[in-house]
Design a protein around this motif. Structure first.
Motif, mmCIF file in Angstrom:
data_model
loop_
_atom_site.group_PDB
_atom_site.id
_atom_site.type_symbol
_atom_site.label_atom_id
_atom_site.label_comp_id
_atom_site.label_asym_id
_atom_site.label_seq_id
_atom_site.Cartn_x
_atom_site.Cartn_y
_atom_site.Cartn_z
ATOM 1 N N GLN A 258 -11.226 -0.759 -2.838
ATOM 2 C CA GLN A 258 -12.340 -0.413 -1.975
ATOM 3 C C GLN A 258 -12.839 1.017 -2.187
ATOM 4 O OE1 GLN A 258 -14.035 -2.570 -0.338
ATOM 5 N NE2 GLN A 258 -15.453 -1.005 0.438
ATOM 6 N N THR A 259 -11.929 1.949 -2.377
ATOM 7 C CA THR A 259 -12.367 3.341 -2.545
ATOM 8 C C THR A 259 -13.209 3.494 -3.819
ATOM 9 O OG1 THR A 259 -10.329 3.985 -1.432
ATOM 10 C CG2 THR A 259 -11.577 5.744 -2.481
ATOM 11 N N ASP A 260 -12.781 2.821 -4.889
ATOM 12 C CA ASP A 260 -13.572 2.861 -6.130
ATOM 13 C C ASP A 260 -14.964 2.265 -5.911
ATOM 14 O OD1 ASP A 260 -11.494 3.918 -7.676
ATOM 15 O OD2 ASP A 260 -10.621 1.923 -7.961
ATOM 16 N N VAL B 170 -1.854 3.266 6.173
ATOM 17 C CA VAL B 170 -2.472 2.281 5.296
ATOM 18 C C VAL B 170 -3.565 2.912 4.440
ATOM 19 C CG1 VAL B 170 -3.372 -0.063 5.229
ATOM 20 C CG2 VAL B 170 -2.158 0.698 7.246
ATOM 21 N N SER B 171 -3.636 2.454 3.186
ATOM 22 C CA SER B 171 -4.731 2.827 2.286
ATOM 23 C C SER B 171 -5.872 1.836 2.451
ATOM 24 C CB SER B 171 -4.289 2.711 0.826
ATOM 25 O OG SER B 171 -3.360 3.671 0.483
ATOM 26 N N ALA B 172 -6.972 2.129 1.795
ATOM 27 C CA ALA B 172 -8.097 1.198 1.787
ATOM 28 C C ALA B 172 -7.696 -0.068 1.026
ATOM 29 C CB ALA B 172 -9.307 1.850 1.141
ATOM 30 N N GLY C 90 -8.079 13.798 -1.299
ATOM 31 C CA GLY C 90 -8.024 13.603 -2.751
ATOM 32 C C GLY C 90 -7.487 12.224 -3.054
ATOM 33 N N ARG C 91 -7.897 11.655 -4.176
ATOM 34 C CA ARG C 91 -7.530 10.283 -4.500
ATOM 35 C C ARG C 91 -6.010 10.096 -4.473
ATOM 36 N NH1 ARG C 91 -11.311 6.844 -6.399
ATOM 37 N NH2 ARG C 91 -9.778 5.387 -5.570
ATOM 38 N N GLY C 92 -5.594 9.001 -3.919
ATOM 39 C CA GLY C 92 -4.165 8.734 -3.795
ATOM 40 C C GLY C 92 -3.524 9.435 -2.608
ATOM 41 N N GLY C 93 -4.353 10.039 -1.746
ATOM 42 C CA GLY C 93 -3.834 10.912 -0.684
ATOM 43 C C GLY C 93 -3.108 10.223 0.470
ATOM 44 N N SER C 94 -3.113 8.907 0.519
ATOM 45 C CA SER C 94 -2.410 8.246 1.630
ATOM 46 C C SER C 94 -0.907 8.511 1.596
ATOM 47 C CB SER C 94 -2.633 6.733 1.591
ATOM 48 O OG SER C 94 -3.983 6.460 1.799
ATOM 49 N N ASP C 95 -0.362 8.660 0.406
ATOM 50 C CA ASP C 95 1.064 9.011 0.301
ATOM 51 C C ASP C 95 1.324 10.316 1.045
ATOM 52 O OD1 ASP C 95 1.639 6.884 -1.392
ATOM 53 O OD2 ASP C 95 1.343 8.062 -3.219
ATOM 54 N N GLY D 114 -13.098 3.261 4.187
ATOM 55 C CA GLY D 114 -12.193 2.282 3.560
ATOM 56 C C GLY D 114 -10.926 2.127 4.374
ATOM 57 N N GLU D 115 -10.347 3.228 4.772
ATOM 58 C CA GLU D 115 -9.096 3.201 5.540
ATOM 59 C C GLU D 115 -9.348 2.756 6.980
ATOM 60 O OE1 GLU D 115 -9.415 5.139 2.957
ATOM 61 O OE2 GLU D 115 -7.493 4.954 1.936
ATOM 62 N N GLN D 116 -10.550 3.039 7.484
ATOM 63 C CA GLN D 116 -10.839 2.627 8.863
ATOM 64 C C GLN D 116 -10.855 1.097 8.963
ATOM 65 O OE1 GLN D 116 -13.912 4.949 10.704
ATOM 66 N NE2 GLN D 116 -14.055 3.587 12.461
HETATM 67 N N1 ASP Z 1 -7.833 4.959 -0.714
HETATM 68 C C1 ASP Z 1 -7.603 6.230 -1.308
HETATM 69 C C2 ASP Z 1 -7.691 6.136 -2.827
HETATM 70 O O1 ASP Z 1 -7.890 5.056 -3.356
HETATM 71 C C3 ASP Z 1 -6.306 6.832 -0.876
HETATM 72 C C4 ASP Z 1 -5.064 6.106 -1.360
HETATM 73 O O2 ASP Z 1 -5.112 4.965 -1.743
HETATM 74 O O3 ASP Z 1 -4.000 6.695 -1.316
HETATM 75 O O4 ASP Z 1 -7.570 7.111 -3.494
#
Ligand code: ASP
Ligand code: MG
Length: 586
Positions: free
Chosen positions: A46-48, A40-42, A149-154, A73-75
């Motif tokens: 939330q991260t922003d 799961v992502s935040a 790094g941003r987007g790293g949940s993938d 955020g992810e927690q």
């Molecule tokens: N929450 C992180 C972000 O916004 C990771 C992700 O969403 O993949 O970059």
């Protein structure tokens, strides 16, 4: 028992209702008898919000504390997700990156995964719990929390799918799959039923933002089948798989990178080491160079052009001016606002006239092409930023990507997807995300034809490659350097056996345009293939350095996500192969 990894992005867990809806998807899979790991992502943005909070305190937050902050955020979302599953009457346990044992290097805010231990997760799974894993985070060897790094949940999701040997990694997101181009840019874009790793890697790095490109690198290296689908609509989605399993099409998609800048070093003495001097300095400054184009060079001098993200322009210019002065180049020019349009397709290699089709479409739309590079599966053209949208439209149409047949793949929802085999090179890697060079090989079968002094007007490249295509010639590499004084230079390679024919066609085209043709009957093309070639800084440096040390001059270069090609004089082919194999430990 089969295992499935499901990943839910920020928009898919933006509020309690969405979390509950996502939880039901996980439960549905579990009830089918699968072991389920959810990443799961935040929640939402939330991260922003956390980034903004840090900025409100200081404009220079420490990277370590940034990771400490962002990982919260992810927690939050994993805990809520687990509670949602409990409320629906099933077992679930949430885990942070550290609790799973996702080990990374110590590069805070852009860490790379080194290893993942599976024991804890496996134990929970066999106890029939659904495991909810926090995306985007890990822990370094000293116990510090890191983020990828941003987007790293993938990337977390695909990496977990790799180590757990999952049948499939399902990416639930706010779009319903991978499109032939960004549908916000072009409403007639279509969803693809399937796409290969290499195409997806090119598209992801070219700005088609559906997935974090490092996650596709993982997928390719470890043979993870990825399914991108909508959280909100019940539509099939897009499967990402190996080239062998995908349908080869001359074009699968068109990507646009809008914010690029071009820099040219003019009249660089054409001698071994010039490229190395430039690109090693740029790499040392942490600047990611995108397109690299060097013209063939006349009178002992060559121009070297490259593009960087607009944000890096000032710094790249500074480095370039210093290097230009040291090399005795005559000057440095640049363009602050350009765009890059690329067409990507694994089938283009085998088809003649693909380049002609792309350039004719641009020409018919009155768009001037400033620079061209190609790889085996991609043609990229640099155009003025004001032409970007029209260029995407023209190219998309030229390959009939709006047509129904593009989406021909079978409905993949519900089908069981067999896992591909991992690349052999994976066994030799120390860290999971290390650069993986698979092979370096030499092709001495090609000839090089170059147009010199072509007038730089819209339609020149189109005229050249339409004619070349009509003559039934299959071109391999195409390079157009940045035009100067209203004159462009275009080079292309063909099988040596076709050289006479190619040169005759070229001379005819040149004569009608006041240009000249130069040809080299045999050149050596060296290709380095692998995963992570562009996302790891300094690969170009590792390529250029050994050649420079041996006094080997580079004539042409082309780069892509999965391959780096250089052309050198035929007599240097074998030697180049030897030094490169050594440099890359092959
Ligand atoms: N929450 C992180 C972000 O916004 C990771 C992700 O969403 O993949 O970059
Ligand atoms: Mg995201």
């Amino acid at each position: 028992m089969g295992l499935v990894v499901q990943k839910f992005g920020g928009t898919s867990v933006a509020d309690p209702q969405k979390i509950l809806a996502a939880a039901r998807k996980a439960i549905a899979r579990h009830d089918e008898g699968k072991q389920v790991v959810v990443v799961v992502s935040a929640m939402g943005h939330q991260t922003d919000i956390l980034v903004d909070l840090a900025k409100a305190i200081t404009d220079r937050p420490s990277a370590r504390e940034m990771d400490m902050l962002l990982s919260t955020g992810e927690q939050v979302s994993v805990a809520l997700f687990a509670m949602a599953i409990h409320s629906l009457g099933r077992k679930a346990v949430s885990l942070t990156g550290a609790q799973i044992g996702i080990r990374t290097d110590s590069k805070h805010t852009r860490a790379r995964i080194r290893s993942i231990s599976t024991d804890h997760v496996r134990k929970l799974l066999s106890d029939s719990a659904i495991v909810i894993a926090a995306g985007f985070q890990g822990i370094d060897q000293d116990g510090n929390i890191t983020t990828l790094g941003r987007g790293g949940s993938d990337t977390t999701a695909v990496a977990l799918a790799a180590v757990l040997d999952a049948e499939v990694c399902e990416i639930y997101t706010d779009v319903d799959g991978v499109y032939t181009t960004d549908p916000r840019l072009l409403p007639e874009a279509r969803r693809l039923g399937s796409i290969s790793y290499d195409e997806m890697l090119e598209l992801a790095s070219l700005g088609a933002g559906v997935m974090h490109s490092r996650s596709i690198e993982f997928a390719k290296k470890f043979g993870v089948k990825v399914l991108v689908r909508s959280s909100f609509k019940d539509v099939p989605g897009t499967v990402i798989l190996s080239a062998e399993e995908s349908t080869p099409r001359p074009a699968s998609g068109v990507a646009l990178a809008r914010d690029e800048a071009r820099i040219t070093l003019e009249n660089v003495p054409d001698q071994p080491g010039s490229s190395h001097a430039l690109f090693s300095r740029l790499a040392a400054s942490g600047i990611a160079v995108d397109m690299i184009v060097q013209n063939v060079g006349q009178g002992g001098q060559a121009d070297i052009s490259f593009t960087v993200p607009s944000d890096d322009l000032d710094e790249a210019l500074e480095v370039s001016r210093t290097v230009a002065a040291a090399l005795g180049a005559s000057g440095v020019s640049h363009d602050a606002a350009i765009a890059k349009v690329s067409v990507v397709g694994v089938g283009m290699e085998r088809e003649e006239g693909v380049a002609g089709r792309m350039f004719s479409a641009l020409s018919a739309a009155g768009i001037n092409v400033r620079m061209i590079t190609t790889s085996e599966i991609k043609i990229s053209a640099l155009v003025d930023k004001s032409d970007a949208q029209a260029a995407v439209h023209a190219v998309h149409r030229a390959f009939a990507l709006e047509a129904e047949s593009v989406d021909g793949a079978a409905d993949v929802a519900g089908t069981t997807l067999a896992k591909s085999s991992p690349l052999e090179v994976v066994q030799r890697l120390e860290g999971m995300e290390d650069l993986a060079i698979e092979d370096c090989h030499l092709d001495s079968s090609q000839a090089l034809v170059t147009f010199i002094d072509l007038p730089d007007t819209p339609g020149v490249a189109a005229a050249v490659f339409e004619e070349v295509g009509r003559a039934g010639l299959v071109v391999d590499m195409i390079v157009q350097s940045h035009p100067r004084d209203g004159r462009a230079e275009i080079s292309f390679t063909v099988p040596a056996g076709d050289r006479e024919r190619a040169a005759a066609v070229a001379r005819r085209i040149a004569a009608s345009r006041g240009a000249r043709v130069a040809e080299v009957p045999h050149v050596a093309k060296l290709s380095i293939t692998g995963v992570g070639i562009r996302s790891h800084a300094g690969v170009a440096d590792r390529l250029f350095r050994p050649l420079a040390d041996e006094g080997i001059n580079i004539d042409l270069v082309s780069t892509s996500e999965v391959r780096l090609n250089v052309i050198v004089a035929a007599e240097h082919g074998e030697k180049s192969l030897r030094v490169l194999r050594k440099a890359f430990g092959l």
